[in-house]
Design an enzyme around this catalytic site. Structure first.
Site, mmCIF file in Angstrom:
data_model
loop_
_atom_site.group_PDB
_atom_site.id
_atom_site.type_symbol
_atom_site.label_atom_id
_atom_site.label_comp_id
_atom_site.label_asym_id
_atom_site.label_seq_id
_atom_site.Cartn_x
_atom_site.Cartn_y
_atom_site.Cartn_z
ATOM 1 N N GLU A 37 11.788 -8.485 1.562
ATOM 2 C CA GLU A 37 11.551 -7.452 0.552
ATOM 3 C C GLU A 37 12.059 -7.893 -0.821
ATOM 4 O O GLU A 37 11.444 -7.605 -1.823
ATOM 5 C CB GLU A 37 12.161 -6.103 0.965
ATOM 6 N N TYR A 120 11.487 1.776 -4.424
ATOM 7 C CA TYR A 120 10.510 1.190 -3.502
ATOM 8 C C TYR A 120 11.215 0.459 -2.360
ATOM 9 O O TYR A 120 10.929 0.695 -1.177
ATOM 10 C CB TYR A 120 9.553 0.225 -4.234
ATOM 11 N N ASP A 138 4.162 0.713 -3.567
ATOM 12 C CA ASP A 138 3.984 -0.431 -4.470
ATOM 13 C C ASP A 138 2.597 -0.315 -5.109
ATOM 14 O O ASP A 138 1.908 0.696 -4.932
ATOM 15 C CB ASP A 138 4.158 -1.753 -3.692
ATOM 16 N N CYS A 180 -8.658 -2.318 0.554
ATOM 17 C CA CYS A 180 -8.820 -1.572 -0.700
ATOM 18 C C CYS A 180 -8.268 -2.424 -1.841
ATOM 19 O O CYS A 180 -7.322 -2.055 -2.518
ATOM 20 C CB CYS A 180 -8.081 -0.232 -0.577
ATOM 21 N N CYS A 187 -15.413 -1.332 0.745
ATOM 22 C CA CYS A 187 -15.646 0.074 1.129
ATOM 23 C C CYS A 187 -16.563 0.198 2.345
ATOM 24 O O CYS A 187 -16.387 1.105 3.158
ATOM 25 C CB CYS A 187 -16.241 0.838 -0.041
ATOM 26 N N CYS A 190 -14.598 -0.141 5.426
ATOM 27 C CA CYS A 190 -13.355 0.639 5.410
ATOM 28 C C CYS A 190 -13.457 1.800 6.400
ATOM 29 O O CYS A 190 -14.427 2.553 6.387
ATOM 30 C CB CYS A 190 -13.126 1.157 3.994
ATOM 31 N N CYS A 196 -12.857 9.249 1.426
ATOM 32 C CA CYS A 196 -12.435 8.672 0.148
ATOM 33 C C CYS A 196 -13.286 9.171 -1.027
ATOM 34 O O CYS A 196 -14.500 9.000 -1.056
ATOM 35 C CB CYS A 196 -12.533 7.148 0.253
HETATM 36 S S1 SF4 Z 1 -13.580 3.520 0.794
HETATM 37 FE FE1 SF4 Z 1 -11.888 4.149 -0.518
HETATM 38 S S2 SF4 Z 1 -10.045 3.644 0.603
HETATM 39 FE FE2 SF4 Z 1 -11.714 2.533 1.559
HETATM 40 S S3 SF4 Z 1 -11.732 0.508 0.522
HETATM 41 FE FE3 SF4 Z 1 -13.160 1.819 -0.578
HETATM 42 S S4 SF4 Z 1 -11.942 2.703 -2.241
HETATM 43 FE FE4 SF4 Z 1 -10.480 1.905 -0.732
#
Ligand code: SF4
Length: 318
Positions: A37, A120, A138, A180, A187, A190, A196
């Site tokens: 860290e 943090y 972060d 992300c 996306c 994801c 999102c």
């Molecule tokens: S859908 Fe949203 S959370 Fe997923 S990678 Fe894209 S911007 Fe990031």
């Protein structure tokens, strides 16, 4: 499945193998987490890995670190930059040995009192080592949360209820680093894209882009037989995407049209193109080469819908 479950399930299958990610029960866990860290502050994972490996090889535990000379720890940090970090780490190791019997304290306030430990680092150490319900925010985590909810979330931890707080804290950082990402987030792959807001707004923009297809103008010239309800068609048109279509003469609108009568204007979409059509005609018994007469009434020949639409317009002239 809730948000934490989805992120954790992604993490369980995709986390990177990193030298400081060892078993929580290992006697080195606290030490490795502390060193990593400190090293990861302002520095990327791939840069840290060789420094971490070399550091723990030469200084394998907290007690040894507390007894080392500053010269030695500085030498091992050489090239990693931000040297104040290693000086603070060294001071912290001495306090931990003296005041906390070589353990990292389990309270936020006590951790924050140690040199080089801010909000943090205190949060992430408490989550990783003591499984406390905390999230180290972060740059990666901040970005993920901002994209997901389009705002700062005041009480984050309520969103992420789980018993695996240690894994969740790390999973969020990993998710920001690998999926992300700052530029070109992945996306489409994801696991939480359905939740999102950023993704939803990107889809809308994409949709708008698709809808905003530029209208292109074309002139169509129909040779018609006076008394026979026939139109001359050809497959020899120069407009690329309409080649092979059985059509009257078609060309992009460029100059003033002479010797043809204007009939009407209409719009037509073909694949991803939107056409603005000016339809002209003339009665004639002679037609150019490579044209053939077609009945405007029903025929057995295959006629594309675009050509049928022209048929309907010119049929009004009879
Ligand atoms: S859908 Fe949203 S959370 Fe997923 S990678 Fe894209 S911007 Fe990031």
């Amino acid at each position: 499945m809730n948000l934490s479950k989805k992120i954790l399930s992604w993490y369980d299958n995709n986390q990177r193998t990193l030298p400081w990610r060892i078993s929580e029960n290992s006697k080195n866990n606290q030490y490795y987490r502390l060193i990593s860290e400190f090293m990861l502050q302002q520095t990327q994972v791939k840069t840290v890995i060789p420094y971490f490996n070399n550091f723990v090889k030469n200084i394998p535990n907290l007690k040894t670190l507390s007894k080392c000379s500053e010269k030695k720890v500085l030498k091992l940090w050489e090239g990693l930059g931000y040297y104040k970090r290693v000086k603070n780490l060294h001071k912290t190791s001495k306090i931990l040995i003296k005041k906390y019997k070589g353990n990292i304290p389990d309270s936020f306030e006590k951790l924050k009192d140690l040199p080089g430990i801010g909000d943090y680092t205190a949060n992430i150490l408490l989550a990783l080592i003591y499984n406390q319900a905390r999230i180290g925010i972060d740059g990666n985590v901040k970005r993920v949360l901002f994209r997901l909810f389009d705002k700062d979330i005041p009480n984050l931890i309520n969103l992420f209820k789980t018993k695996r707080n240690n894994k969740l804290a790390e999973a969020l950082i990993e998710f920001g680093a690998l999926i992300c990402k700052p530029k070109d987030p992945k996306c489409n792959e994801c696991k939480i894209n359905s939740m999102c807001l950023y993704y939803k707004s990107e889809l809308k923009t994409e949709l708008k882009k698709k809808i905003k297809i530029k209208l292109k103008s074309y002139d169509i010239f129909c040779y018609l037989k006076k008394n026979k309800k026939q139109i001359a068609l050809t497959k020899n048109n120069s407009v690329g995407f309409l080649k092979e279509f059985n059509l009257p003469k078609i060309q992009t609108t460029s100059k003033k049209v002479k010797n043809w009568k204007f009939l009407c204007n209409f719009k037509k979409s073909i694949s991803n193109k939107k056409l603005n059509i000016n339809l002209y005609y003339k009665f004639s018994s002679r037609i150019p080469r490579k044209y053939n007469w077609h009945s405007l009434n029903k025929s057995n020949d295959f006629i594309p819908t675009f050509t049928k639409k022209i048929f309907r317009h010119v049929s009004r002239l009879y």
